[in-house]
Design a protein around this motif. Structure first.
Motif, PDB file in Angstrom:
ATOM      1  N   LEU A 180      24.208  34.987  23.551  1.00  0.00           N
ATOM      2  CA  LEU A 180      24.298  35.745  24.788  1.00  0.00           C
ATOM      3  C   LEU A 180      25.775  35.938  25.108  1.00  0.00           C
ATOM      4  O   LEU A 180      26.514  34.971  25.293  1.00  0.00           O
ATOM      5  N   LEU A 181      26.201  37.191  25.147  1.00  0.00           N
ATOM      6  CA  LEU A 181      27.591  37.530  25.438  1.00  0.00           C
ATOM      7  C   LEU A 181      27.612  38.355  26.712  1.00  0.00           C
ATOM      8  O   LEU A 181      26.809  39.272  26.880  1.00  0.00           O
ATOM      9  N   GLY A 182      28.541  38.020  27.624  1.00  0.00           N
ATOM     10  CA  GLY A 182      28.565  38.742  28.889  1.00  0.00           C
ATOM     11  C   GLY A 182      29.863  38.588  29.642  1.00  0.00           C
ATOM     12  O   GLY A 182      30.854  38.045  29.133  1.00  0.00           O
TER      13      GLY A 182
ATOM     14  N   ASN B 226      33.484  36.673  28.818  1.00  0.00           N
ATOM     15  CA  ASN B 226      34.320  37.770  28.296  1.00  0.00           C
ATOM     16  C   ASN B 226      33.730  38.389  27.028  1.00  0.00           C
ATOM     17  O   ASN B 226      34.455  38.840  26.143  1.00  0.00           O
ATOM     18  N   PHE B 227      32.387  38.381  26.939  1.00  0.00           N
ATOM     19  CA  PHE B 227      31.687  38.978  25.811  1.00  0.00           C
ATOM     20  C   PHE B 227      32.173  38.436  24.468  1.00  0.00           C
ATOM     21  O   PHE B 227      32.286  39.163  23.477  1.00  0.00           O
TER      22      PHE B 227
ATOM     23  N   ALA C  25      25.075  34.959  37.783  1.00  0.00           N
ATOM     24  CA  ALA C  25      25.330  35.397  39.154  1.00  0.00           C
ATOM     25  C   ALA C  25      24.985  36.879  39.269  1.00  0.00           C
ATOM     26  O   ALA C  25      25.028  37.615  38.277  1.00  0.00           O
ATOM     27  N   GLU C  26      24.639  37.307  40.465  1.00  0.00           N
ATOM     28  CA  GLU C  26      24.289  38.713  40.673  1.00  0.00           C
ATOM     29  C   GLU C  26      25.456  39.608  40.246  1.00  0.00           C
ATOM     30  O   GLU C  26      26.610  39.370  40.609  1.00  0.00           O
ATOM     31  N   GLY C  27      25.141  40.632  39.475  1.00  0.00           N
ATOM     32  CA  GLY C  27      26.166  41.562  38.993  1.00  0.00           C
ATOM     33  C   GLY C  27      26.695  41.217  37.609  1.00  0.00           C
ATOM     34  O   GLY C  27      27.429  42.017  37.017  1.00  0.00           O
ATOM     35  N   ASP C  28      26.335  40.027  37.065  1.00  0.00           N
ATOM     36  CA  ASP C  28      26.738  39.707  35.692  1.00  0.00           C
ATOM     37  C   ASP C  28      26.135  40.729  34.723  1.00  0.00           C
ATOM     38  O   ASP C  28      25.001  41.183  34.912  1.00  0.00           O
ATOM     39  N   GLU C  29      26.899  41.084  33.702  1.00  0.00           N
ATOM     40  CA  GLU C  29      26.409  41.954  32.644  1.00  0.00           C
ATOM     41  C   GLU C  29      26.375  41.160  31.343  1.00  0.00           C
ATOM     42  O   GLU C  29      27.217  40.288  31.115  1.00  0.00           O
ATOM     43  N   PHE C  30      25.380  41.478  30.499  1.00  0.00           N
ATOM     44  CA  PHE C  30      25.288  40.733  29.242  1.00  0.00           C
ATOM     45  C   PHE C  30      24.570  41.563  28.180  1.00  0.00           C
ATOM     46  O   PHE C  30      23.930  42.566  28.467  1.00  0.00           O
TER      47      PHE C  30
ATOM     48  N   ASN D 124      25.009  47.588  28.288  1.00  0.00           N
ATOM     49  CA  ASN D 124      24.911  46.250  28.866  1.00  0.00           C
ATOM     50  C   ASN D 124      23.716  46.121  29.811  1.00  0.00           C
ATOM     51  O   ASN D 124      23.351  47.066  30.520  1.00  0.00           O
ATOM     52  N   THR D 125      23.124  44.920  29.823  1.00  0.00           N
ATOM     53  CA  THR D 125      22.077  44.579  30.782  1.00  0.00           C
ATOM     54  C   THR D 125      22.744  44.071  32.057  1.00  0.00           C
ATOM     55  O   THR D 125      23.611  43.203  32.001  1.00  0.00           O
ATOM     56  N   MET D 126      22.341  44.575  33.202  1.00  0.00           N
ATOM     57  CA  MET D 126      22.887  44.147  34.497  1.00  0.00           C
ATOM     58  C   MET D 126      21.928  43.134  35.120  1.00  0.00           C
ATOM     59  O   MET D 126      20.741  43.419  35.301  1.00  0.00           O
TER      60      MET D 126
END
Length: 531
Positions: free
Chosen positions: A253-255, A259-260, A283-288, A316-318
């Motif tokens: 899982l990279l996000g 820092n991906f 956390a809300e707003g994390d992208e991965f 990216n998934t939000m």
């Protein structure tokens, strides 16, 4: 005058054409007239074959202007005795000779283990001759191979060595190891004495250190795997030790939270095409994204529309759910994924948790910060004096926990001081439940420079005045060393500096010069010295 120039030009052009034709004929002759060459030899030079029947075979080649004429092959044992001596007429530009093992003076299947040599002479129609001498070994290995042993080493085993098994011709294998996503290499002796191989390109072909240098294999393989390596073709494979069906070599899982990049959030293959990540704090707003390797090599998957089904190389998934700890499951066949809420992280929303008291390094004046484990608990490896301790939040006495039980108990707000006994401890505390534990720990030094080599730790002892510092007086030899926790590679420290430096988790081996030393290592800072 014009006619003269025209005639002159024609003559010059004709001369050039004639010259060119002559030059071409000379080049063709040169290109097809050379000494005979040896294309291949079986058994190959410096190879190993197993006890049993085998034939000698040599393939040769030559040019059209000087075709092949004759070839001779001689087989000798290590004492110079002739076991086979054959001469044969050969023709054309490519031919071969085969000497059956049954025709040897001692049949091939009766030859014992040892070193054998071949003398080869091939000549052509113009009397040009090529000679070559080679050698091979008949070994007691169960299969043919170019080496007697093979080892795998990397960050997962402190760059020591786990031995591989020869399972087929030139094929070495080891199963049930977890490469932890770290760098690794293959080597033909435990102590890096000869040849080793790495794959910096991640193309499943190793490169040898004897061919101009090579780097470590850093391709993100993780989970229990089986590694195979062919010591002739240098091809290797890494596949799951448990043979679940899968379309991927690994999953991470990279996000935005890492820092991906990196292998911190590594999934485990738990069933056919099913990958699980035990926990990650979001956390809300994390992208991965889901990625096959920790550096975005290979495939990756994103779910931009948030419908629970990812797309290969999608955006990216939000994350828009409640902040907290989640377990994530991903199916690499359907690309469906689920996210199971496990609870809130961060220990009740505190900025920090620390341990303080007369038993701790900072006394009652300054707390020692603990590490947030991301699952609601905090921990620290620390040396403690005989004395007392408490846990407190945000460097302030407004919220603190204590109890009278040791080495484990349940702290309460403004509870009594915890009585502590001298020693090195792995301390864990849950601010939501108040539960705590002080588990006795040990630190040792290990390596080929230490008394027990890489096989066992030489235990260190806490300094009486500063128990977070582990000490040892020991005789060391030239070699390498590392520090590790509780006789296990799960937590280990190393660095490239000597006689002092700062060790880091899974750092390189420490180079050591022979001598008698007082060794000191601080578990809080990683600082070490050999004096």
């Amino acid at each position: 005058m014009k006619n003269f120039l025209k005639i002159f030009s024609i003559l010059v052009l004709a001369g050039l054409v004639a010259f060119s034709c002559t030059k071409d004929e000379i080049d063709v002759e040169a290109l097809t007239d050379f000494a005979p060459g040896i294309v291949s030899i079986t058994p190959a030079n410096n190879s190993k074959i197993v006890v049993g029947n085998f034939d000698l075979k040599v393939i040769v080649a030559d040019g059209e202007s000087s075709p092949l004429s004759e070839i001779s092959v001689q087989l000798l044992d290590e004492f110079g005795n002739t076991l086979a001596d054959a001469t044969q007429a050969v023709t054309g530009t490519r031919d071969s000779i085969v000497v059956p093992g049954a025709d040897f003076a001692v049949p091939a299947e009766q030859l014992g283990a040892g070193i054998y040599s071949m003398n080869i002479t091939v000549s052509d129609a113009k009397g040009q001759t090529t000679n070559r001498s080679t050698s091979f070994e008949i070994s007691l290995l169960p299969f043919a191979a170019n080496h007697n042993e093979m080892w795998i080493a990397g960050g997962f085993n402190g760059w020591g060595g786990d031995e591989m098994t020869l399972v087929a011709d030139h094929t070495w294998e080891i199963s049930g190891i977890d490469l932890l996503g770290d760098e690794w290499k293959i080597k033909n002796c435990l102590d890096w004495c000869d040849e080793d191989w790495g794959d910096t390109d991640c193309n499943n072909f190793m490169e040898s250190n004897l061919s101009g240098g090579n780097g470590n294999t850093a391709c993100g393989y993780s989970g229990e795997v089986t590694v195979t390596f062919n010591d002739e073709t240098l091809e290797y494979t890494v596949r799951p030790a448990v043979e679940f069906a899968t379309n991927l070599s690994g999953l991470y899982l990279l996000g935005t939270f890492n820092n991906f990049d990196g292998d911190e959030f590594r999934f485990q293959l738990t069933g056919d095409n099913t990958w699980e990540l035990a926990e990650v704090e979001l956390a809300e707003g994390d992208e991965f994204k889901f990625a096959e390797m920790p550096n975005f090599m290979g495939k990756n998957f994103g779910d931009a529309d948030g419908d629970g089904v990812a797309e290969e190389f999608g955006n990216n998934t939000m994350f828009m759910g409640d902040p907290g700890i989640y377990k994530i499951t991903f199916n690499d066949a359907t690309l469906e994924y689920t996210m199971e809420f496990l609870g809130t992280g961060g220990g009740g929303g505190f900025e920090s948790i620390g341990i303080i008291g007369s038993a701790t390094p900072g006394g009652w004046d300054a707390e020692t910060p603990m590490t947030d484990n991301g699952d609601g608990t905090y921990s620290i490896l620390i040396g403690l004096l005989d004395g007392e301790a408490k846990f407190r939040a945000d460097n302030d006495w407004a919220v603190n926990w204590g109890a009278t039980d040791f080495p484990s108990g349940t702290g309460t707000q403004d509870g009594p001081n915890i009585p502590v006994t001298f020693g090195l401890y792995q301390v864990t505390f849950n601010p939501e439940t108040g539960e705590y534990s002080f588990e006795a720990a040990s630190v040792g030094i290990i390596g080929d420079s230490t008394p027990d080599g890489w096989d066992a730790d030489t235990d260190m002892m806490p300094d009486p005045a500063e128990p977070s510092v582990q000490t040892l007086n020991v005789d060391l030899t030239d070699g390498e060393a590392k520090f590790r926790l509780n006789n296990d590679w799960g937590v280990n420290w190393g660095a490239g500096d000597f006689p002092s430096g700062i060790g880091t988790q899974d750092g390189p081996n420490i180079p050591v010069t022979a001598g008698n030393y007082t060794v000191r290592f601080n578990v809080l800072t990683g600082e070490y010295s050999f004096e």
